[in-house]
Scaffold this motif. Structure first.
Motif, PDB file in Angstrom:
ATOM      1  N   ARG A 261       0.834  -1.198   0.000  1.00 51.84           N
ATOM      2  CA  ARG A 261       0.000   0.000   0.000  1.00 51.84           C
ATOM      3  C   ARG A 261       0.873   1.253   0.000  1.00 51.84           C
ATOM      4  NH1 ARG A 261      -5.735   0.236   1.684  1.00 51.84           N
ATOM      5  NH2 ARG A 261      -5.305   1.401  -0.221  1.00 51.84           N
ATOM      6  N   PHE A 262       0.357   2.326  -0.604  1.00 55.50           N
ATOM      7  CA  PHE A 262       1.147   3.555  -0.716  1.00 55.50           C
ATOM      8  C   PHE A 262       0.838   4.563   0.398  1.00 55.50           C
ATOM      9  CE2 PHE A 262       2.059   3.202  -5.580  1.00 55.50           C
ATOM     10  CZ  PHE A 262       2.882   2.113  -5.318  1.00 55.50           C
ATOM     11  N   HIS A 263      -0.229   4.336   1.151  1.00 51.78           N
ATOM     12  CA  HIS A 263      -0.524   5.223   2.278  1.00 51.78           C
ATOM     13  C   HIS A 263      -1.482   4.531   3.238  1.00 51.78           C
ATOM     14  CE1 HIS A 263      -4.358   6.046   0.281  1.00 51.78           C
ATOM     15  NE2 HIS A 263      -3.639   6.120  -0.816  1.00 51.78           N
ATOM     16  N   VAL A 264      -1.577   5.095   4.434  1.00 48.25           N
ATOM     17  CA  VAL A 264      -2.503   4.561   5.418  1.00 48.25           C
ATOM     18  C   VAL A 264      -3.877   5.082   5.047  1.00 48.25           C
ATOM     19  CG1 VAL A 264      -3.037   4.415   7.876  1.00 48.25           C
ATOM     20  CG2 VAL A 264      -0.690   4.798   7.138  1.00 48.25           C
ATOM     21  N   ASP A 265      -4.775   4.185   4.679  1.00 50.73           N
ATOM     22  CA  ASP A 265      -6.098   4.622   4.238  1.00 50.73           C
ATOM     23  C   ASP A 265      -7.132   3.915   5.103  1.00 50.73           C
ATOM     24  OD1 ASP A 265      -8.343   5.423   3.011  1.00 50.73           O
ATOM     25  OD2 ASP A 265      -7.757   4.800   0.983  1.00 50.73           O
ATOM     26  N   THR A 266      -7.534   4.597   6.177  1.00 52.24           N
ATOM     27  CA  THR A 266      -8.429   3.934   7.118  1.00 52.24           C
ATOM     28  C   THR A 266      -9.869   3.945   6.630  1.00 52.24           C
ATOM     29  OG1 THR A 266      -8.413   6.023   8.288  1.00 52.24           O
ATOM     30  CG2 THR A 266      -7.119   4.243   9.258  1.00 52.24           C
ATOM     31  N   SER A 267     -10.179   4.854   5.699  1.00 49.75           N
ATOM     32  CA  SER A 267     -11.571   4.959   5.247  1.00 49.75           C
ATOM     33  C   SER A 267     -11.947   3.812   4.308  1.00 49.75           C
ATOM     34  CB  SER A 267     -11.801   6.299   4.549  1.00 49.75           C
ATOM     35  OG  SER A 267     -10.954   6.380   3.428  1.00 49.75           O
ATOM     36  N   ALA A 268     -10.980   3.412   3.455  1.00 48.74           N
ATOM     37  CA  ALA A 268     -11.313   2.381   2.466  1.00 48.74           C
ATOM     38  C   ALA A 268     -11.237   0.997   3.094  1.00 48.74           C
ATOM     39  CB  ALA A 268     -10.345   2.471   1.292  1.00 48.74           C
ATOM     40  N   GLU A 269     -12.291   0.257   3.031  1.00 48.74           N
ATOM     41  CA  GLU A 269     -12.296  -1.131   3.480  1.00 48.74           C
ATOM     42  C   GLU A 269     -11.902  -1.994   2.298  1.00 48.74           C
ATOM     43  OE1 GLU A 269     -12.919  -3.287   6.126  1.00 48.74           O
ATOM     44  OE2 GLU A 269     -12.415  -1.492   7.276  1.00 48.74           O
ATOM     45  N   GLY A 270     -10.641  -2.262   2.163  1.00 49.36           N
ATOM     46  CA  GLY A 270     -10.180  -3.059   1.027  1.00 49.36           C
ATOM     47  C   GLY A 270     -10.480  -4.531   1.249  1.00 49.36           C
ATOM     48  N   PRO A 271     -10.309  -5.348   0.206  1.00 51.69           N
ATOM     49  CA  PRO A 271     -10.447  -6.788   0.367  1.00 51.69           C
ATOM     50  C   PRO A 271      -9.390  -7.309   1.335  1.00 51.69           C
ATOM     51  CG  PRO A 271     -10.220  -6.160  -1.954  1.00 51.69           C
ATOM     52  CD  PRO A 271      -9.922  -4.955  -1.137  1.00 51.69           C
ATOM     53  N   GLU A 272      -9.600  -8.495   1.850  1.00 53.64           N
ATOM     54  CA  GLU A 272      -8.666  -9.090   2.799  1.00 53.64           C
ATOM     55  C   GLU A 272      -7.348  -9.446   2.112  1.00 53.64           C
ATOM     56  OE1 GLU A 272      -9.082 -10.569   6.197  1.00 53.64           O
ATOM     57  OE2 GLU A 272     -10.430  -8.835   6.281  1.00 53.64           O
ATOM     58  N   ALA A 273      -6.249  -9.044   2.720  1.00 52.63           N
ATOM     59  CA  ALA A 273      -4.956  -9.509   2.245  1.00 52.63           C
ATOM     60  C   ALA A 273      -4.271 -10.201   3.411  1.00 52.63           C
ATOM     61  CB  ALA A 273      -4.114  -8.337   1.762  1.00 52.63           C
ATOM     62  N   SER A 274      -3.481 -11.228   3.126  1.00 59.11           N
ATOM     63  CA  SER A 274      -2.810 -11.954   4.208  1.00 59.11           C
ATOM     64  C   SER A 274      -1.771 -11.069   4.876  1.00 59.11           C
ATOM     65  CB  SER A 274      -2.108 -13.193   3.656  1.00 59.11           C
ATOM     66  OG  SER A 274      -2.956 -13.866   2.776  1.00 59.11           O
ATOM     67  N   ILE A 275      -1.093 -10.278   4.058  1.00 60.96           N
ATOM     68  CA  ILE A 275       0.000  -9.445   4.557  1.00 60.96           C
ATOM     69  C   ILE A 275      -0.111  -8.067   3.918  1.00 60.96           C
ATOM     70  CG2 ILE A 275       2.500  -9.098   4.334  1.00 60.96           C
ATOM     71  CD1 ILE A 275       2.784 -12.089   4.686  1.00 60.96           C
ATOM     72  N   VAL A 276       0.037  -7.020   4.714  1.00 63.72           N
ATOM     73  CA  VAL A 276      -0.015  -5.663   4.158  1.00 63.72           C
ATOM     74  C   VAL A 276       1.275  -4.932   4.534  1.00 63.72           C
ATOM     75  CG1 VAL A 276      -1.250  -3.458   4.167  1.00 63.72           C
ATOM     76  CG2 VAL A 276      -2.544  -5.597   4.340  1.00 63.72           C
ATOM     77  N   ARG A 277       1.875  -4.258   3.581  1.00 63.43           N
ATOM     78  CA  ARG A 277       3.032  -3.399   3.853  1.00 63.43           C
ATOM     79  C   ARG A 277       2.662  -1.991   3.408  1.00 63.43           C
ATOM     80  NH1 ARG A 277       4.255  -6.819   6.468  1.00 63.43           N
ATOM     81  NH2 ARG A 277       5.988  -8.285   6.427  1.00 63.43           N
ATOM     82  N   ILE A 278       2.856  -1.025   4.295  1.00 65.39           N
ATOM     83  CA  ILE A 278       2.515   0.364   3.965  1.00 65.39           C
ATOM     84  C   ILE A 278       3.816   1.141   3.762  1.00 65.39           C
ATOM     85  CG2 ILE A 278       1.399   2.459   4.824  1.00 65.39           C
ATOM     86  CD1 ILE A 278      -0.472   0.456   6.413  1.00 65.39           C
ATOM     87  N   LEU A 279       3.991   1.693   2.552  1.00 60.28           N
ATOM     88  CA  LEU A 279       5.284   2.306   2.225  1.00 60.28           C
ATOM     89  C   LEU A 279       5.385   3.756   2.684  1.00 60.28           C
ATOM     90  CD1 LEU A 279       6.098   0.832  -1.309  1.00 60.28           C
ATOM     91  CD2 LEU A 279       6.265  -0.201   0.958  1.00 60.28           C
ATOM     92  N   SER A 280       4.236   4.375   2.951  1.00 59.11           N
ATOM     93  CA  SER A 280       4.281   5.776   3.379  1.00 59.11           C
ATOM     94  C   SER A 280       2.985   6.089   4.122  1.00 59.11           C
ATOM     95  CB  SER A 280       4.427   6.680   2.149  1.00 59.11           C
ATOM     96  OG  SER A 280       4.195   8.022   2.494  1.00 59.11           O
ATOM     97  N   ASN A 281       3.066   6.910   5.147  1.00 57.37           N
ATOM     98  CA  ASN A 281       1.840   7.262   5.879  1.00 57.37           C
ATOM     99  C   ASN A 281       0.900   8.099   5.032  1.00 57.37           C
ATOM    100  OD1 ASN A 281       2.546   5.921   8.162  1.00 57.37           O
ATOM    101  ND2 ASN A 281       3.498   7.697   9.156  1.00 57.37           N
ATOM    102  N   HIS A 282       1.483   9.010   4.248  1.00 51.94           N
ATOM    103  CA  HIS A 282       0.646   9.977   3.538  1.00 51.94           C
ATOM    104  C   HIS A 282       0.830   9.930   2.025  1.00 51.94           C
ATOM    105  CE1 HIS A 282      -0.341  11.594   7.426  1.00 51.94           C
ATOM    106  NE2 HIS A 282       0.933  11.695   7.703  1.00 51.94           N
TER     107      HIS A 282
END
Ligand code: TXA
Ligand code: MG
Length: 334
Positions: A261-282
């Motif tokens: 993921r490219f940012h922390v997006d708390t609003s979007a309920e994405g599909p389930e992923a086993s592992i998530v890596r966030i590369l940037s907060n914003h």
């Protein structure tokens, strides 16, 4: 940044002089270096990478005083003028395509009449180049079509057996390769997006971004063949695990998915992923670029069924990021 000792730098430059390969940190990615004057040494690069001989190498030099040995740029020509306008970008993540000098081997240029030249700004690369009295040919230090290395460990994992010394300069500051600008075309044209943005080059050259990026945007699907950098294969930067752009992702039950993921997006309920890596907060493009390749490598070790990557606007560094992830997600069977 980790700083190798002067003795290590000396040892690396001695290996280069002896015709061996050395891994060198740069501000973009790690390079697999050989003495550009030594054809046997240069051929070791192609062998170690499994790189086709049709794909030319970038020649790295310490400063302008070495340029004449590699390229022929007569004074007061259009190219000479453009180089003056680009002065502020050297040293840095900008590679220029120039008419080649007689002395540069056609092995380095894959038989072309042009040569790719760059002055890196990483202090370790600079020390190494300074201690060599020859230009250094260096592609990214990965196997052909794989993901470029951004740490010394990445190089060791993939090419450790083939290199005499790996100079550890810490994680690469930019994490994506240099921008390649072809000055032998008029007007100049970007062949590969990278560490210097198209916008800043356009400004320096008093050209529009559209002119500068003609044929290279959106994966260059419309570009006439032969107009891209010869090494810009559609499938490139490719881990073993299949990669999808987030916009093309159709979740399947029981699939083990790693999501970059490219940012922390708390609003979007994405599909389930086993592992998530966030590369940037914003969604900061510099931060995303810096850890993109390392994260692709990390997830590729985890035996996932799929790696999904967010997309971003194709502006500034976003052009280089989208170029790399589009190629990473290109299917091998097409
Ligand atoms: O950031 C970088 O540029 C890194 C670091 C190590 O300097 N190097 C790098 O090299 O990315 P490599 O070999 O992985 O990519 C160089 C690209 C290839 O796509 C190659 O085809 C293109 O530059 N290239 C080299 N010489 C060329 C030439 N004469 N004309 C057009 N493209 C050229
Ligand atoms: Mg490469």
């Amino acid at each position: 940044m980790i700083d190798p000792s002067d003795r290590q730098i000396e040892a690396a430059s001695a290996e280069l002089r002896a015709g061996n390969l050395v891994a060198m940190p740069t501000e973009t990615v790690y390079g697999l270096a050989a003495n550009a004057w030594d054809e046997t040494a240069v051929s070791k690069i192609f062998e170690a990478k499994g790189r086709p001989a049709t794909n030319p190498l970038i020649v790295h030099i310490y400063d302008w005083t070495f340029l004449d040995q590699c390229a022929e740029v007569p004074l007061a020509t259009e190219i000479d003028q453009a180089m003056k306008q680009l002065d502020a970008f050297w040293p840095g993540p900008l590679t220029l395509i120039l008419p080649k000098s007689q002395r540069i081997s056609s092995l380095v240029t894959a038989g072309r009449e042009t040569v790719a030249v760059r002055v890196p700004r990483h202090p370790v690369a600079r020390k190494l180049l300074k201690s060599c009295n020859f230009p250094v040919a260096a592609p990214s230090a990965n196997r052909s079509t794989a993901v470029s290395p951004t740490t010394a460990q990445h190089v060791d994992d993939e090419l450790g057996e083939q290199v005499a010394i790996i100079l550890d300069g810490g994680p690469s500051e930019l994490g994506l390769e240099s921008t390649i600008l072809d000055l032998t075309e008029s007007p100049p044209r970007i062949l590969r997006h990278g560490g210097v943005t198209a916008e800043s080059l356009a400004k320096a050259l008093h050209l529009s971004v559209d002119v500068l990026t003609r044929g290279t945007d959106k994966g260059a699907k419309t570009a006439p063949s032969g107009h891209r950098a010869p090494g810009q294969m559609k499938v490139h930067y490719s881990p073993r695990t299949p990669v999808r752009l987030q916009s093309d992702w159709i979740p399947v039950a029981d699939e083990r998915v790693g999501w970059i993921r490219f940012h922390v997006d708390t609003s979007a309920e994405g599909p389930e992923a086993s592992i998530v890596r966030i590369l940037s907060n914003h969604g900061d493009l510099t931060e995303i670029a810096r850890s993109l390749f390392a994260t692709l490598r990390e997830l590729d070790q985890l035996d996932l069924d799929l790696i999904v990557i967010d997309t971003c606007e194709e502006e500034g560094m976003g052009r280089a990021i989208m170029d790399r992830i589009r190629r990473a997600s290109a299917r091998r069977d097409v």
